[in-house]
Each structure stands twice: as structure tokens, then as C-alpha cells.
Design an enzyme around this catalytic site. Structure first.
Site, PDB file in Angstrom:
ATOM      1  N   LYS A 112      -6.089 -18.898 -63.505  1.00 36.50           N
ATOM      2  CA  LYS A 112      -4.679 -19.274 -63.383  1.00 36.50           C
ATOM      3  C   LYS A 112      -4.288 -19.573 -61.933  1.00 36.50           C
ATOM      4  O   LYS A 112      -3.322 -20.277 -61.681  1.00 36.50           O
ATOM      5  CB  LYS A 112      -3.791 -18.199 -63.995  1.00 36.50           C
ATOM      6  CG  LYS A 112      -3.963 -18.160 -65.516  1.00 36.50           C
ATOM      7  CD  LYS A 112      -3.021 -17.206 -66.194  1.00 36.50           C
ATOM      8  CE  LYS A 112      -3.041 -17.366 -67.699  1.00 36.50           C
ATOM      9  NZ  LYS A 112      -4.258 -16.815 -68.338  1.00 36.50           N
TER      10      LYS A 112
HETATM   11  C1  PLP Z   1      -4.788 -17.144 -69.582  1.00 31.33           C
HETATM   12  C2  PLP Z   1      -6.220 -16.814 -69.821  1.00 31.33           C
HETATM   13  C3  PLP Z   1      -6.955 -17.421 -70.869  1.00 31.33           C
HETATM   14  C4  PLP Z   1      -6.328 -18.369 -71.874  1.00 31.33           C
HETATM   15  O1  PLP Z   1      -5.979 -19.619 -71.331  1.00 31.33           O
HETATM   16  P1  PLP Z   1      -4.989 -20.607 -72.123  1.00 31.33           P
HETATM   17  O2  PLP Z   1      -4.732 -21.729 -71.198  1.00 31.33           O
HETATM   18  O3  PLP Z   1      -3.756 -19.802 -72.426  1.00 31.33           O
HETATM   19  O4  PLP Z   1      -5.682 -21.041 -73.374  1.00 31.33           O
HETATM   20  C5  PLP Z   1      -8.302 -17.099 -70.984  1.00 31.33           C
HETATM   21  N1  PLP Z   1      -8.892 -16.221 -70.147  1.00 31.33           N
HETATM   22  C6  PLP Z   1      -8.218 -15.629 -69.141  1.00 31.33           C
HETATM   23  C7  PLP Z   1      -8.932 -14.658 -68.262  1.00 31.33           C
HETATM   24  C8  PLP Z   1      -6.863 -15.893 -68.932  1.00 31.33           C
HETATM   25  O5  PLP Z   1      -6.206 -15.288 -67.932  1.00 31.33           O
END
Ligand code: PLP
Length: 468
Positions: A112
Site C-alpha cells: 500500500k
Molecule cells: C490490502 C492488502 C491486500 C489486498 O489488496 P486489494 O487491493 O484490497 O485487493 C493484500 N495483502 C495485503 C498485505 C494488503 O495489505
């Protein structure tokens, strides 16, 4: 570049306004009116570029003339300079023709950071230009909160309030939020659960009187800028492995369908991608759609991969829009029905179209731990539980052994020590920039599960700690 809503009723906006808007006024999500398309020659000419320069080329068409090339380049260079690995998104080989793309070298150790480090800088750029301030209110069950706070900590014009459920996030996750100190950073622990936090954020968007005219910005994955930033690393990985002259397959640990949707867009922009695997945990609404055309809301099952514990996937609507020939009225109808009945399926032809590209698998906690142990035994790589789900799905759904398979490594294993311990694998150490995390000072306010209290707190502190 203009952006239109998936429900067809909201006005088209430019990039700057989409960034500041979040959700469209008709309840839909913004998508580009026309996707840029690159030729194979053009993509091939980017071979060897540093990450931030590749990012500039991939994202330039999306920002249009809302920001100058020089400013955008400087922002991108600054954004990715803060990553702890100089390749930014390095590939690690697991097996012959199989890789993990490590997306966890950013400040909060999850993918993220790629989007939220950029989002914070872009927000500040536009707010400075306009002479405005903004408030961010977000809810988190873990990863999003720390990434959003890290992304906004140096913003001059933004105050950020992150709500997390009191005593229900892991110590590492809490400390990654509460040890970032700044007069514009406000951690609130709610005496309630994650849904309570989310409801309060939604209610605050619906009734903004308590903000006294200050702009409220959304930083959850419905914000278009987050998807945009995630497109880049698909190009980056492919270029490392002989793309675009050969095609690639990707497996993506999926919750809200943001990260994998970025891969789908990369393909539509000209990158040869032959397969996208949707990897979910027990919260498998997307797997049920991909495997059986049933997008039906279920109850929430807490798992060892909490960042993928969702009941509905907020970005799925963006795919539905394309599957329905970008007809906003049809999407609105589908989403209205879904809201009433909690069920959705599409016409056979449209579903077949989705299946041409996407495969899927739901992986339970037991198989997640087994995969962590298996990969560790094979090559010594310690996977976090989300990434392990991606690797498991990659191995089971793979269509071709001669096509490179790349799983997106979405988090550093140190963030999820429970799963690693359960797998019987030695716990990894915190990386150097976080080694003293447990000695740092924490700052956090505990508030009751009450909308009035939260809103009072925001209006009393929303201007760099002072009243709005
Ligand atoms: C947010 C997240 C996901 C999921 O990603 P999306 O874009 O919501 O599908 C998967 N793994 C981790 C570690 C995350 O923080």
C-alpha cells in the site's frame, strides 16, 4: 485525461478533481474515459529505467496537464527514494520460472506504500496550489492506516485521523501508526470493532457539517490515484523478465480487488499478460464469482491474512463496468440489486469474458501455513500469509509452465508473526528502519464508539491539532 463514473450519472472530472473527490457523487467509482495504450516497441524502450522514471512514463497520460512534467517527475523521484531497496520492487525467484515481486520495502512494509506515498505528495501539491486544507478520515484493520499516515506525515495541508478498533490490531500494526508523531497526525482507538470504525467514516462523509467547510478526502482503495500507482509495478516486473516481448502471468493476493484491477489495466494498456490469478482467503466472494458466476455476500470470517478479510470487494464494480460495455445504467441496476439482495451474477457471455483472463482460488489458513513452510523449505524465502495465498493460487491455477509466473508479495512477513510461527518457520526480524519500533513513544486517543465524540474530536483538532 477525463474520468467518468461507473454509474454514469456523475459529472466527468479531471485528474486533480478525481484525486480530491474519492467516490463519485452518484455512488459510483471513477475510471479513465479512455485508457492510454502503449506499443510493444514503446514499452520495450523503457527497459532498464529506474523505477521512478518508469513510473513517470506509465502514469503521465493519467495525470494529463493537471501537473507539470517537471513537478510530477520530482514527486515520483521523492516518493520512491524512501523505499529501503534500491530496486524498489525487486523480484525474488522461488522456483524455475516462478517469482515473487517484493512490494514490501516501503516505510510500512506493505504494498500500500506504493500508492499512499504518492497520494500524500500529490494531495499536498494540489492543495498548496489551491491554497486549501483537507482532512482525511479513514478506518483501518491494519495495513491501510499506517500506510496512509506515513504517506501524509509530511503534508503541510492535510490532517489525518485514522480510526482503529481498540486492542484489536496487532502490536506491530498499532505501533506502526501510533509512533508516527506529528501535529497533523491523529490516531484514534475506538472502543468497538472494525465495522464500527468504518460506519463512522461513512457517516462522516454523508454529513460533513462538523468539518466547517474543510474538504474531506478518501484514501481507501476506491481512490483512483491508488489504482493508478499500482499499474506501474506490473510493467516493472515484466521488463525485468523479458517482457513485453514475451507474456507474463501474475497471481495477486486479493481483498478489495484494487491491486489486481491495476494488473488488468496494465494488460489493457498494451502489456502482454496472459493470466491473472485472483487469490483469496476464506472470504472468497471473488472466487465464487470467477469460478461460478455467484457474487454473493457472506459473513466475515477472521483469518490469518486479515488484510484480505472482506465481505464485498469495493473495486469489483470497476470490472463490472467494463464487462457491461461501460454502460453506467446497467452497472447502477446491478449494484442497486446487489445492495437489496446481497447477490449478483452476470450474463453468461460477460462471465465467459471475465474467465478468459482471470482464474481464482480460495486458500484456507491451513493451506496458507503449509505454503509458508513449503516455500521456506524450497528456497529459504519467508512469505507473509497474504503472499503465501498468492503463491498457492499461482501453483494451482497456472495455465502454462513456460510463461513466467509472478506472485505479488504484498507484505513483509514480520507484520504477521502469528502465521509464520504457526507454519513452524523461524520468525523474521524487523528491518533496520523499524528495529526500535518497540521502544518508540506512542500517541493515541481512545474514544467511545460514538459518532458524536469522533466528530467533536476531529473539529477540535483538524487544523494541525487546533480547532477547525
Ligand atoms: C490490502 C492488502 C491486500 C489486498 O489488496 P486489494 O487491493 O484490497 O485487493 C493484500 N495483502 C495485503 C498485505 C494488503 O495489505
Amino acid at each position: 485525461m477525463r474520468y467518468i463514473s461507473t454509474r454514469g450519472q456523475a459529472p466527468a472530472l479531471n485528474f486533480e478533481d478525481v484525486l480530491l473527490a474519492g467516490l463519485a457523487s452518484d455512488g459510483g467509482l471513477y475510471v479513465p474515459e479512455n485508457l492510454p495504450r502503449f506499443t510493444v516497441e514503446e514499452i520495450a524502450s523503457w527497459n532498464g529505467l529506474p523505477y521512478h522514471e518508469l513510473a513517470f512514463r506509465v502514469m503521465r497520460p493519467f495525470v494529463g496537464d493537471s501537473i507539470s512534467d517537471a513537478d510530477f517527475k520530482a514527486i515520483l523521484e521523492d516518493t520512491y527514494a524512501g523505499f529501503a531497496h534500491s530496486a524498489v520492487a525487486p523480484l525474488r525467484q522461488l522456483d524455475s520460472n516462478e517469482w515473487v515481486m517484493e512490494l514490501f520495502h516501503g516505510p510500512t512494509l506493505a504494498f500500500k506504500d506504493f500508492a499512499l506515498q504518492l497520494l500524500g505528495r500529490l494531495l499536498d501539491h494540489f492543495l498548496t496550489k489551491r491554497g486549501e486544507r483537507a482532512v482525511i478520515i479513514g478506518a483501518t484493520s491494519g495495513d491501510t492506516g499506517s500506510a496512509a499516515i506515513e504517506g501524509c506525515r509530511r503534508c503541510e495541508n492535510v490532517d489525518i485521523f485514522i480510526l482503529h478498533p481498540h486492542q484489536r490490531v496487532s502490536d506491530v500494526q498499532r505501533r506502526q501508526m501510533t509512533t508516527i508523531l506529528g501535529e497533523n497526525i491523529h490516531n484514534i482507538a475506538i472502543e468497538g470493532n472494525f465495522d464500527d470504525c468504518q460506519e463512522m467514516v461513512k457517516a462522516s462523509f454523508a454529513d460533513q457539517g462538523f468539518l466547517k467547510g474543510t474538504r474531506l478526502v478518501a484514501v481507501n482503495s476506491i481512490n483512483w490515484a491508488r489504482i493508478m500507482a499500482q499499474i506501474v509495478y506490473y510493467f516493472h516486473a515484466a521488463l525485468q523478465l523479458g517482457g513485453p516481448l514475451r507474456s507474463m502471468a501474475f497471481s495477486v493476493p486479493t481483498g478489495n480487488f484494487g491491486d489486481i484491477f491495476a494488473g488488468y489495466l496494465a494488460r489493457n494498456m498494451g502489456l502482454p499478460i496472459s493470466q491473472l490469478v485472483v487469490a483469496t482467503n476464506r472470504n472468497d466472494i471473488l472466487h465464487r464469482f470467477m469460478s461460478g458466476n455467484q457474487y454473493d455476500k457472506d459473513t466475515l470470517h477472521p483469518s490469518l491474512s486479515p488484510s484480505m478479510d472482506i465481505m464485498v470487494s469495493s473495486n469489483f464494480e470497476r470490472l463490472l463496468f467494463d464487462l457491461h460495455g461501460r454502460n453506467g445504467a446497467l452497472v447502477k441496476q446491478l449494484m442497486d440489486d446487489f445492495r437489496q439482495n446481497g447477490k449478483l451474477s452476470v450474463e453468461q457471455e460477460r462471465w465467459t469474458e471475465a474467465r478468459r483472463l482471470f482464474d481464482s482460488l480460495a486458500v484456507d489458513d491451513e493451506a496458507t501455513c503449509a505454503t509458508i513452510a513449503e516455500v521456506y523449505a524450497q528456497c529459504g524465502e519467508i512469505l507473509d500469509p497474504h503472499t503465501a495465498i498468492g503463491v498457492r493460487a499461482a501453483r494451482e491455477c497456472r495455465r502454462s509452465m513456460s510463461t513466467p509466473m509472478i506472485t505479488l508479495g504484498t507484505a513483509h512477513p514480520v507484520k504477521f508473526p502469528d502465521a509464520v510461527r504457526k507454519a513452524g518457520v523461524q520468525e523474521p526480524q524487523l528491518p533496520p528502519h523499524l528495529a526500535d519500533l518497540f521502544e518508540r513513544e506512542e500517541r493515541c486517543t481512545v474514544l467511545p464508539n460514538s459518532l458524536k465524540d469522533i466528530q467533536q474530536f476531529v473539529s477540535a483538532h483538524g487544523n494541525r491539532g487546533k480547532p477547525l
